[in-house]
Design a protein around this motif. Structure first.
Motif, PDB file in Angstrom:
ATOM      1  N   VAL A  21       0.876  -1.174   0.000  1.00 18.94           N
ATOM      2  CA  VAL A  21       0.000   0.000   0.000  1.00 18.94           C
ATOM      3  C   VAL A  21       0.915   1.227   0.000  1.00 18.94           C
ATOM      4  O   VAL A  21       1.606   1.493   0.989  1.00 18.94           O
ATOM      5  N   ARG A  22       0.931   1.926  -1.115  1.00 24.18           N
ATOM      6  CA  ARG A  22       1.861   3.046  -1.319  1.00 24.18           C
ATOM      7  C   ARG A  22       1.117   4.367  -1.250  1.00 24.18           C
ATOM      8  O   ARG A  22       0.027   4.498  -1.808  1.00 24.18           O
ATOM      9  N   VAL A  23       1.707   5.332  -0.558  1.00 29.70           N
ATOM     10  CA  VAL A  23       1.126   6.672  -0.520  1.00 29.70           C
ATOM     11  C   VAL A  23       2.021   7.614  -1.319  1.00 29.70           C
ATOM     12  O   VAL A  23       3.238   7.649  -1.122  1.00 29.70           O
ATOM     13  N   ASP A  24       1.415   8.348  -2.229  1.00 27.09           N
ATOM     14  CA  ASP A  24       2.145   9.195  -3.172  1.00 27.09           C
ATOM     15  C   ASP A  24       1.995  10.676  -2.860  1.00 27.09           C
ATOM     16  O   ASP A  24       1.087  11.097  -2.147  1.00 27.09           O
ATOM     17  N   ASP A  25       2.880  11.434  -3.483  1.00 27.30           N
ATOM     18  CA  ASP A  25       2.820  12.910  -3.553  1.00 27.30           C
ATOM     19  C   ASP A  25       3.172  13.607  -2.250  1.00 27.30           C
ATOM     20  O   ASP A  25       2.737  14.737  -2.001  1.00 27.30           O
ATOM     21  N   ALA A  26       3.978  12.970  -1.397  1.00 22.60           N
ATOM     22  CA  ALA A  26       4.521  13.705  -0.261  1.00 22.60           C
ATOM     23  C   ALA A  26       5.313  14.889  -0.794  1.00 22.60           C
ATOM     24  O   ALA A  26       6.134  14.749  -1.706  1.00 22.60           O
ATOM     25  N   GLY A  27       5.035  16.053  -0.236  1.00 17.06           N
ATOM     26  CA  GLY A  27       5.682  17.274  -0.697  1.00 17.06           C
ATOM     27  C   GLY A  27       4.766  18.202  -1.464  1.00 17.06           C
ATOM     28  O   GLY A  27       5.124  19.351  -1.719  1.00 17.06           O
ATOM     29  N   LEU A  28       3.570  17.735  -1.830  1.00 13.17           N
ATOM     30  CA  LEU A  28       2.657  18.578  -2.599  1.00 13.17           C
ATOM     31  C   LEU A  28       2.208  19.791  -1.791  1.00 13.17           C
ATOM     32  O   LEU A  28       2.151  20.906  -2.291  1.00 13.17           O
ATOM     33  N   VAL A  48       6.156   5.332   1.153  1.00 12.58           N
ATOM     34  CA  VAL A  48       5.752   6.694   0.811  1.00 12.58           C
ATOM     35  C   VAL A  48       6.685   7.250  -0.254  1.00 12.58           C
ATOM     36  O   VAL A  48       7.900   7.138  -0.153  1.00 12.58           O
ATOM     37  N   SER A  49       6.096   7.834  -1.280  1.00 13.99           N
ATOM     38  CA  SER A  49       6.853   8.367  -2.406  1.00 13.99           C
ATOM     39  C   SER A  49       6.886   9.887  -2.318  1.00 13.99           C
ATOM     40  O   SER A  49       5.843  10.539  -2.273  1.00 13.99           O
ATOM     41  N   VAL A  50       8.097  10.444  -2.298  1.00 17.09           N
ATOM     42  CA  VAL A  50       8.310  11.863  -2.015  1.00 17.09           C
ATOM     43  C   VAL A  50       8.721  12.583  -3.302  1.00 17.09           C
ATOM     44  O   VAL A  50       9.626  12.143  -4.015  1.00 17.09           O
ATOM     45  N   MET A  51       8.051  13.708  -3.569  1.00 15.82           N
ATOM     46  CA  MET A  51       8.377  14.549  -4.719  1.00 15.82           C
ATOM     47  C   MET A  51       9.400  15.600  -4.281  1.00 15.82           C
ATOM     48  O   MET A  51       9.036  16.621  -3.689  1.00 15.82           O
ATOM     49  N   ALA A  52      10.664  15.366  -4.601  1.00 16.20           N
ATOM     50  CA  ALA A  52      11.724  16.253  -4.131  1.00 16.20           C
ATOM     51  C   ALA A  52      11.610  17.660  -4.688  1.00 16.20           C
ATOM     52  O   ALA A  52      12.098  18.619  -4.075  1.00 16.20           O
ATOM     53  N   LEU A  74      11.771   7.805  -3.899  1.00 14.06           N
ATOM     54  CA  LEU A  74      11.739   9.033  -4.697  1.00 14.06           C
ATOM     55  C   LEU A  74      10.651   8.902  -5.743  1.00 14.06           C
ATOM     56  O   LEU A  74      10.679   7.990  -6.568  1.00 14.06           O
ATOM     57  N   HIS A  75       9.690   9.802  -5.682  1.00 16.37           N
ATOM     58  CA  HIS A  75       8.642   9.892  -6.693  1.00 16.37           C
ATOM     59  C   HIS A  75       9.219  10.743  -7.817  1.00 16.37           C
ATOM     60  O   HIS A  75       9.142  11.972  -7.782  1.00 16.37           O
ATOM     61  N   VAL A  76       9.847  10.089  -8.800  1.00 14.88           N
ATOM     62  CA  VAL A  76      10.554  10.807  -9.862  1.00 14.88           C
ATOM     63  C   VAL A  76       9.573  11.758 -10.548  1.00 14.88           C
ATOM     64  O   VAL A  76       8.611  11.328 -11.193  1.00 14.88           O
ATOM     65  N   ARG A 134      18.852  15.470  -3.036  1.00 13.15           N
ATOM     66  CA  ARG A 134      18.102  16.397  -2.186  1.00 13.15           C
ATOM     67  C   ARG A 134      17.438  15.648  -1.026  1.00 13.15           C
ATOM     68  O   ARG A 134      17.546  16.067   0.128  1.00 13.15           O
ATOM     69  N   LEU A 135      16.775  14.537  -1.323  1.00 11.22           N
ATOM     70  CA  LEU A 135      16.126  13.782  -0.255  1.00 11.22           C
ATOM     71  C   LEU A 135      17.148  13.255   0.750  1.00 11.22           C
ATOM     72  O   LEU A 135      16.936  13.312   1.970  1.00 11.22           O
TER      73      LEU A 135
END
Length: 266
Positions: A21-28, A48-52, A74-76, A134-135
C-alpha cells in the motif's frame, strides 16, 4: 502489519496476494504531508513516495523522519500538472532544457513532454540523481524509485529511471509490483476485498493512494480531469480509507499479505 512469516508462506504455497500500500505525492502541500503521516501511522501503509521538486518537500522530509517503519521512495517528478501550483527541476533549468518550458518549469503533462520530442535521457538521469541527493541531504533513506504521472513511457525517461535505480542500488518499484486490478467504480475502499480475492496469481501487487485533507489548498487545485473542488474530496477519501482498521482486516481476510518496498528489494 507487515508479516514476514506470512509472506514466506505465500511464496511457498502460492496463496494470497502480497500487497504494497503506497502513498504518493509527499511534498505537494503541508496538509498533504500531515495526511500522509496519519496514513503511515495507520494499519497498513508503510511505503511513501516523495516529490523532491514539489513546494513542501522539505516539510515532508522533516515529518517523515519521525514515523517508525517508514519506507521512503523518490517519486521521480518530471511534470507539474496543477494550474495553481507549479514547480521545476532541482537542477538549474539550463542543465535540463528538454524537461522545461520557457519559464524553467516542468511541462504540465507527460503527453506534452512526448509531443515535444521526449526527454534527453542524460538530462533525466541527472535530474533524478539531483532529486535523490536532495532527499538524502534532508536525512531520508531512499529505498526505491517510482514515476510521478507514469512518466516512464515518455521517450528517454524509462531507461534513465532504470539506469539510475541500478547505479544507486534502488528498487525500480514500477517494474517490481503490478497495480492491484480494481473495477472502475470510483469507490476503491468498497472494491478492495473482492479485488484481492479475484487477483490473479503471480508477483506482488501495489495499491497506489493519494491521501490528503479536504482543505483549501487541495480544493483550489485544478487540472488532470478533476471537477472544481474535487481534488480535496478524492484525497480525503483516500486518507479515511487508509486509516480504517476494519477495512484492512477485511482485506487481510480476503487474502492480502501486507508488505513494503524495502522487503521486496533484491
Amino acid at each position: 502489519m507487515c508479516d514476514k512469516a506470512a509472506e514466506e508462506r505465500v511464496a511457498a504455497d502460492g496463496r494470497g496476494v502480497e500487497l504494497v500500500v503506497r502513498v504518493d505525492d509527499a511534498g505537494l502541500s503541508e496538509g498533504v504531508n500531515h495526511a500522509i503521516v496519519e496514513a503511515l501511522r495507520g494499519p497498513v501503509a508503510r511505503s511513501v513516495s516523495v516529490m523532491a521538486a514539489a513546494p513542501a518537500a522539505a516539510h515532508a522530509a522533516g515529518l517523515l523522519g519521525s514515523v517508525p517503519g517508514v519506507v521512503c521512495g523518490l517519486h521521480v517528478t518530471l511534470t507539474s500538472e496543477w494550474e495553481q501550483v507549479r514547480w521545476g527541476p532541482v537542477l538549474p533549468p539550463a542543465r535540463v532544457p528538454s524537461l522545461v518550458d520557457a519559464d524553467g518549469l516542468f511541462l504540465r503533462t507527460t503527453a506534452e513532454l512526448q509531443e515535444r520530442g521526449g526527454a534527453d535521457p542524460d538530462e533525466v538521469a541527472a535530474e533524478i540523481t539531483a532529486q535523490l541527493d536532495r532527499l538524502r541531504g534532508w536525512g531520508l533513506t531512499v529505498h526505491y524509485l517510482d514515476e510521478h504521472m507514469g512518466a516512464g513511457w515518455v521517450d528517454g525517461v524509462g531507461p534513465a529511471v532504470r539506469a539510475v535505480a541500478a547505479a544507486e542500488g534502488l528498487l525500480d518499484a514500477d517494474r517490481r509490483a503490478a497495480p492491484l486490478p480494481l473495477p472502475a467504480t470510483g469507490d476503491t475502499a468498497a472494491a478492495l476485498p473482492a479485488a484481492v480475492q479475484a487477483c490473479p496469481p503471480g508477483g506482488p501487487r501495489v495499491l497506489i493512494t493519494h491521501p490528503g485533507f479536504d482543505d483549501p489548498a487541495l480544493r483550489a487545485l485544478r487540472g488532470t480531469g478533476f471537477p472544481d473542488g474535487g481534488v480535496g474530496l478524492v484525497r480525503d477519501a483516500d486518507r479515511r480509507m487508509l486509516t480504517d482498521g476494519g477495512l484492512w482486516e477485511a482485506v487481510r481476510a480476503a487474502g492480502a499479505v501486507f508488505t513494503d518496498f524495502a522487503r521486496l528489494a533484491p
